[in-house]
Design a protein around this motif. Structure first.
Motif, PDB file in Angstrom:
ATOM      1  N   ARG A  42      27.986  22.523 -23.692  1.00 48.10           N
ATOM      2  CA  ARG A  42      28.713  21.276 -23.538  1.00 48.10           C
ATOM      3  C   ARG A  42      27.800  20.064 -23.462  1.00 48.10           C
ATOM      4  NH1 ARG A  42      31.716  21.604 -25.546  1.00 48.10           N
ATOM      5  NH2 ARG A  42      32.552  19.642 -24.917  1.00 48.10           N
ATOM      6  N   ALA A  47      26.398  17.782 -27.425  1.00 51.57           N
ATOM      7  CA  ALA A  47      26.906  16.536 -27.975  1.00 51.57           C
ATOM      8  C   ALA A  47      26.324  15.343 -27.222  1.00 51.57           C
ATOM      9  CB  ALA A  47      28.426  16.521 -27.895  1.00 51.57           C
ATOM     10  N   ALA A 103      22.531  14.189 -27.706  1.00 47.50           N
ATOM     11  CA  ALA A 103      22.178  13.487 -28.932  1.00 47.50           C
ATOM     12  C   ALA A 103      22.450  12.006 -28.783  1.00 47.50           C
ATOM     13  CB  ALA A 103      22.956  14.044 -30.108  1.00 47.50           C
ATOM     14  N   GLY A 104      23.284  11.685 -27.847  1.00 42.36           N
ATOM     15  CA  GLY A 104      23.683  10.302 -27.666  1.00 42.36           C
ATOM     16  C   GLY A 104      22.920   9.599 -26.565  1.00 42.36           C
ATOM     17  N   ARG A 151      28.819   9.172 -20.032  1.00 45.39           N
ATOM     18  CA  ARG A 151      30.098   9.690 -20.509  1.00 45.39           C
ATOM     19  C   ARG A 151      29.897  11.098 -21.067  1.00 45.39           C
ATOM     20  NH1 ARG A 151      31.588   6.706 -26.244  1.00 45.39           N
ATOM     21  NH2 ARG A 151      29.733   7.359 -27.379  1.00 45.39           N
ATOM     22  N   GLY A 152      30.875  11.937 -20.845  1.00 45.41           N
ATOM     23  CA  GLY A 152      30.800  13.302 -21.368  1.00 45.41           C
ATOM     24  C   GLY A 152      30.051  14.255 -20.463  1.00 45.41           C
ATOM     25  N   ASP A 158      24.021   9.247 -34.918  1.00 45.86           N
ATOM     26  CA  ASP A 158      23.904  10.261 -33.879  1.00 45.86           C
ATOM     27  C   ASP A 158      23.334  11.560 -34.442  1.00 45.86           C
ATOM     28  OD1 ASP A 158      25.995  10.650 -35.498  1.00 45.86           O
ATOM     29  OD2 ASP A 158      27.488  11.020 -33.939  1.00 45.86           O
ATOM     30  N   TRP A 216      35.783  22.812 -32.293  1.00 48.41           N
ATOM     31  CA  TRP A 216      35.234  21.476 -32.067  1.00 48.41           C
ATOM     32  C   TRP A 216      33.834  21.318 -32.645  1.00 48.41           C
ATOM     33  CZ3 TRP A 216      30.878  21.125 -28.938  1.00 48.41           C
ATOM     34  CH2 TRP A 216      30.604  22.243 -28.135  1.00 48.41           C
ATOM     35  N   LEU A 232      31.440  17.884 -35.781  1.00 49.27           N
ATOM     36  CA  LEU A 232      30.005  17.613 -35.609  1.00 49.27           C
ATOM     37  C   LEU A 232      29.233  18.100 -36.830  1.00 49.27           C
ATOM     38  CD1 LEU A 232      29.691  18.706 -31.864  1.00 49.27           C
ATOM     39  CD2 LEU A 232      29.759  16.374 -32.772  1.00 49.27           C
TER      40      LEU A 232
END
Lengths: 364, 364
Positions: free
Chosen positions: B16, B19, B22-23, B47-48, B97, B211, B215
């Motif tokens: 999890r 993602a 990478a941000g 966030r996330g 990203d 999901w 990506l």
């Protein structure tokens, strides 16, 4: 002395002069009477008029021939319009080489001036036939007159669709109106005369000569606000009509098709060259703001999507039908996290997105 | 202390977190080491990242996990690239990203940086499969690497076409490289590894979670110079990839299809929105001047048409296969009579037009 109208009709019965008189001869000599009075040497100075044709003009008993043609037309219920008649279609009047004479069976109404031409291959596939019929029906249902050429294949299907849609349709022929072609479209032609008009620049008795059709095509596009090509090979009359439509300043549209089908090679090429891609009547009418207003509002979009903002729509598209955790949705969305979360809530309230346990979302 | 590369690989194994890292996390904390050293409270401010995920980061034995992952990859012949490796694909590095970690089976060569993505529906029709295979073959034959997602349907056909064309192809997966999906593409994957590369940002053992695919799609478009959608429904992953490609500044192309086929509704819509209509590899490569040079000259056009001037071509199109008298040809041609006559002679000399008695012309 017969009137100008009768003389024009007479000149138009000379098969090989017809093309020429619409062009330079009328300009050069000012009128049908002027052409008939011109010395043979001046006639042959014009392109397309040789000694034989000049002789035919000089030998024409124009008054008698014109009156005879008018009498025959009247007997058949056919109206002959010359370029100067007020019933002559306005839009057609403005093309570079309008026909000087137009035979009409049925009537033209003011809305026909905003008609759309639906044309294409005679050797149409099942796909093309289905689409032409559907497009004709949709246009007619929106109050748009469907213009075509009564030919086998696409043309016939477009006319039939318009009649089925309870609307108006106009057919332009490459033969005299008493030489309906192809013969198997005789009943269709009767339907068109009742819910629109059959038109031809060719005199009574004229056969559907191959060289008539390029001329006929310029009248189809000349009458229309836009031209839709449904199916066409790369070298085909329909593409010629599309070229002519562009020269006349008409909008050109095309139906896409499989790149593996020769019958769609022409339409796909048109699209690549800038023709509007059409999936239905809506795509055509939206190119004309005044016509777009005629579209039924309900047809506009699937009800569920109608009220969405662009960001909502984009987010819905990004979600797809597979469940996606909220942080992944946020991750692939361009805006800030809070905005994405708000959009998700809005979509959920509209019943378009469902939330699963663990903040996982999917389309409803 | 382990090196940054090993720590990055370790962080990327947390399902999890992948993602998120990478941000913002990498930007916020500067490095994998920085993320691993961050207090839980600062992690959850991003966030996330919730408390559970923050706990997982704090509890990660990163050095050991990273080294173990590297060892397993080595044993499988898989190379792991991190964002800072010089072998990391340049084009992908520049997307908003980019994945911090990329697993690779096979090799990437410099020409792969000019690859074209060929994507589309898993539930492809016979039409879509045929076109994807053909396009893959044509691109490969022109020396263009075909990039896709190894999925059923369009993706698989595009890869197969590239292999059949003797060219290179790259597959980006939504699972770990040791969890090839779908299973029936195992042999295809082996072929791709031999004539290109399999890539994934997901760690070994990662399943093809739904999901993962959005990506994965951003990597497909991120690697490519342009993206061609072969078949896609209106709401589909392929359209999502096209949107992403546009955001990444990639050229988007689409194959037109029947307006009656739901599988072409998405591609037709793309074309209406401005995507390039594609009938073959030529249409794609011509959008990139440096790539167009790779097209074999002979493929350019049917030999007979290759040497024609624009006016000659237009005249030839106007003539069609039905015989037409010269004055009608002159009539429907835009130029002066003498010019049209000269063009006709030129076409006749080239064997494209035949003259019949009475100055009547037709296509040869």
């Amino acid at each position: 002395m017969a009137n100008e109208r009768t003389l024009t009709i007479a000149l138009n019965t000379l098969p090989r002069l017809r093309a020429a008189i619409a062009g330079e001869a009328f300009e050069r000599f000012g009128s049908a009477a002027g052409i008939l009075a011109a010395p043979a040497g001046e006639l042959t100075a014009l392109r397309g008029i040789g000694p034989i044709l000049a002789g035919a003009v000089r030998g024409l008993d124009a008054e008698r021939a014109g009156e005879e043609e008018e009498r025959r037309a009247r007997a058949l219920g056919i109206t002959i319009l010359t370029f100067d008649d007020q019933d002559y279609p306005e839009r057609l009047r403005l093309i570079p080489d309008p026909p000087r004479v137009l035979y009409r069976l049925g009537v033209l109404l003011p809305p026909d001036g905003d008609g759309i031409a639906v044309i294409g291959a005679r050797a149409a596939t099942a796909y093309g036939r289905t689409v032409a019929e559907r497009l004709g029906r949709e246009l007619a249902a929106a109050g748009i007159t469907v213009i075509s050429g009564l030919a086998r294949g696409i043309d016939g299907c477009a006319h039939r669709g318009a009649l089925a849609g309870g609307g108006r349709t106009v057919a332009v022929l490459g033969s005299g109106l008493d030489r309906m072609y192809p013969p198997e479209h005789a009943r269709l032609a009767a339907g068109i005369a009742a819910q629109g008009a059959l038109l031809s620049e060719f005199p009574l008795g004229a056969e559907p000569e191959p060289w008539h059709f390029p001329l006929r095509n310029r009248v189809i596009s000349g009458l229309a606000r836009g031209v839709v090509v449904v199916e066409a090979a790369v070298r085909s009359g329909a593409l010629g009509t599309a070229d002519m439509a562009l020269e006349q300043g008409r909008e050109v549209f095309a139906i896409p098709g499989p790149i593996t089908a020769p019958t769609s090679a022409g339409t796909n090429r048109l699209i690549r060259q800038g023709a509007g891609l059409v999936e239905g009547a809506r795509d055509i009418l939206e190119s004309f703001p005044d016509l777009a207003a005629r579209l039924p509002a309900a047809e506009a979009e699937p009800a569920a999507l109608a009220g969405l903002s662009d960001p909502e729509r984009r987010l819905l598209c990004a979600i797809g039908s597979a469940p996606l955790p909220i942080d992944d949705i946020i991750r692939v969305s361009p805006g800030p996290a809070a905005a994405t979360a708000a959009l998700l809530t809005a979509l959920e309230l509209k019943g378009l997105v469902r939330q699963h346990p663990g903040k996982i979302f999917a389309r409803a």
